[in-house]
Design an enzyme around this catalytic site. Sequence first.
Site, PDB file in Angstrom:
ATOM      1  N   ASP A  12       0.815  -1.217   0.000  1.00  0.00           N
ATOM      2  CA  ASP A  12       0.000   0.000   0.000  1.00  0.00           C
ATOM      3  C   ASP A  12       0.852   1.272   0.000  1.00  0.00           C
ATOM      4  O   ASP A  12       0.486   2.282   0.580  1.00  0.00           O
ATOM      5  CB  ASP A  12      -0.970   0.006   1.196  1.00  0.00           C
ATOM      6  CG  ASP A  12      -1.764  -1.279   1.244  1.00  0.00           C
ATOM      7  OD1 ASP A  12      -2.369  -1.605   0.216  1.00  0.00           O
ATOM      8  OD2 ASP A  12      -1.736  -1.962   2.279  1.00  0.00           O
TER       9      ASP A  12
ATOM     10  N   HIS B  43      -5.100  -2.249  -5.163  1.00  0.00           N
ATOM     11  CA  HIS B  43      -4.424  -1.030  -5.614  1.00  0.00           C
ATOM     12  C   HIS B  43      -5.467   0.021  -5.899  1.00  0.00           C
ATOM     13  O   HIS B  43      -6.492  -0.257  -6.507  1.00  0.00           O
ATOM     14  CB  HIS B  43      -3.637  -1.305  -6.896  1.00  0.00           C
ATOM     15  CG  HIS B  43      -2.442  -2.166  -6.673  1.00  0.00           C
ATOM     16  ND1 HIS B  43      -1.806  -2.837  -7.670  1.00  0.00           N
ATOM     17  CD2 HIS B  43      -1.768  -2.459  -5.540  1.00  0.00           C
ATOM     18  CE1 HIS B  43      -0.786  -3.508  -7.170  1.00  0.00           C
ATOM     19  NE2 HIS B  43      -0.749  -3.296  -5.880  1.00  0.00           N
TER      20      HIS B  43
HETATM   21  P1  IMP Z   1      -2.483 -13.013   2.972  1.00  0.00           P
HETATM   22  O1  IMP Z   1      -1.520 -12.623   1.915  1.00  0.00           O
HETATM   23  O2  IMP Z   1      -3.925 -12.695   2.623  1.00  0.00           O
HETATM   24  O3  IMP Z   1      -2.296 -14.417   3.447  1.00  0.00           O
HETATM   25  O4  IMP Z   1      -2.173 -12.099   4.254  1.00  0.00           O
HETATM   26  C1  IMP Z   1      -0.961 -12.220   4.983  1.00  0.00           C
HETATM   27  C2  IMP Z   1      -0.503 -10.853   5.505  1.00  0.00           C
HETATM   28  O5  IMP Z   1      -0.105 -10.034   4.408  1.00  0.00           O
HETATM   29  C3  IMP Z   1      -1.577 -10.055   6.250  1.00  0.00           C
HETATM   30  O6  IMP Z   1      -0.946  -9.287   7.252  1.00  0.00           O
HETATM   31  C4  IMP Z   1      -2.135  -9.131   5.172  1.00  0.00           C
HETATM   32  O7  IMP Z   1      -2.705  -7.961   5.730  1.00  0.00           O
HETATM   33  C5  IMP Z   1      -0.868  -8.828   4.394  1.00  0.00           C
HETATM   34  N1  IMP Z   1      -1.116  -8.470   2.978  1.00  0.00           N
HETATM   35  C6  IMP Z   1      -1.355  -9.319   1.947  1.00  0.00           C
HETATM   36  N2  IMP Z   1      -1.491  -8.633   0.793  1.00  0.00           N
HETATM   37  C7  IMP Z   1      -1.327  -7.331   1.092  1.00  0.00           C
HETATM   38  C8  IMP Z   1      -1.317  -6.133   0.302  1.00  0.00           C
HETATM   39  O8  IMP Z   1      -1.498  -6.123  -0.919  1.00  0.00           O
HETATM   40  N3  IMP Z   1      -1.093  -4.973   0.987  1.00  0.00           N
HETATM   41  C9  IMP Z   1      -0.865  -4.942   2.321  1.00  0.00           C
HETATM   42  N4  IMP Z   1      -0.859  -6.029   3.089  1.00  0.00           N
HETATM   43  C10 IMP Z   1      -1.087  -7.219   2.482  1.00  0.00           C
HETATM   44 MG    MG Z   2      -2.948  -2.167  -1.396  1.00  0.00          MG
END
Ligand code: IMP
Ligand code: MG
Length: 337
Positions: free
Chosen positions: A13, A43
């Site tokens: 982000d 995004h």
């Molecule tokens: P997962 O990828 O859904 O398994 O989430 C694992 C960790 O990565 C969590 O803390 C999510 O909040 C973080 N996370 C996954 N994708 C993003 C992203 O695109 N932006 C920010 N955090 C992410």
């Molecule tokens: Mg994002």
Amino acid sequence: MSCTIIVGGFFGDEGKGKVVAHIANTDRPTIISRGGVGPNAGHTVQVGTKEYGVRMVPSGFVFPDAKLCIGTGVLVDPRVLKHEVDTLGVRGRVFVDRRCGVITEDHIARDKGNDYLAKKIGSTGSGCGPANADRVMRVSPQAKDVPELAEYLIDVPETIDKELQAGNPVLLEGTQGFGISLYFGTYPFVTSKDTSASQIAADNGVGPTKIDDVIVVFKAYPTRVGEGPFSTEMPAAESDAMGIQEFGTVTHRKRRIGGWDGEMARYSAMINGCTIAAITGIDRVDSACFGIKDYGKLTKKAKEFLKSAEDDIGCPIGLISTGPEVTQIIDIRDELA
Ligand code: IMP
Ligand code: MG
């Protein structure tokens, strides 16, 4: 030929979507292809007063002449993809590698229903972790096995290579951020794959010798969603008082806010092989910089911040975002030697 990778330098982000959209409009790539984990990424792209949130389609969709691809390493959720293709009006421009992993309802149920993933790690619940696990176990379907994806299927690496051979610019769009890389991040509070530039190249089947530039995007005030260490985190009261409040694009959770982390920026730039840094949110360092498009008009306070950030990162800052809208950016890449 010119092949550029864009990745996030902190915890995701960072404003990659906006930077990708600007570069797409300026550099006019013939292909914009996504790497990264899958639809756990959100995004945000703002054009004029219209705001778009994308999870599968590359953020560079705003440049109408580019083919929009999803690389081999990425997980595709056919429902999310179809919804975005319909709402963004990009049908005919979107292509999926036939070998992409596919997210099923079962993966989503296993992600949301697993206390370790949902509560301890704070996963996005989009099914990515279980889908990558099944891919590694070699039991997951691929895009070519799913009728709804038939109209999108191509060989993405071959398509990219043809453009590079023809001397056309290609943009490889990373997702997530360095701090949540499965390999280099704050394990176990990470996502289900590496998120560094090498992984984004691999996701698209582009060998390392074909990459010309790696743009790493850093946020002046980094944020983190979900659990895990965040060394420069501020108490919410402090960031609230500064007027900084953000909510996740996918989960709508309130993002944790922190101060600039020079040590992390340097380590992230090193592993990503950064050639150009981008700084977003300079208007939070000094609100007088909001919307400025000319480097000379930045305030002394902002320029001092940028100088010190550049020293931390160890490579030149070529892009400075001054607000959420796609044209609110200073692009001095041409002035870098
Ligand atoms: P997962 O990828 O859904 O398994 O989430 C694992 C960790 O990565 C969590 O803390 C999510 O909040 C973080 N996370 C996954 N994708 C993003 C992203 O695109 N932006 C920010 N955090 C992410
Ligand atoms: Mg994002």
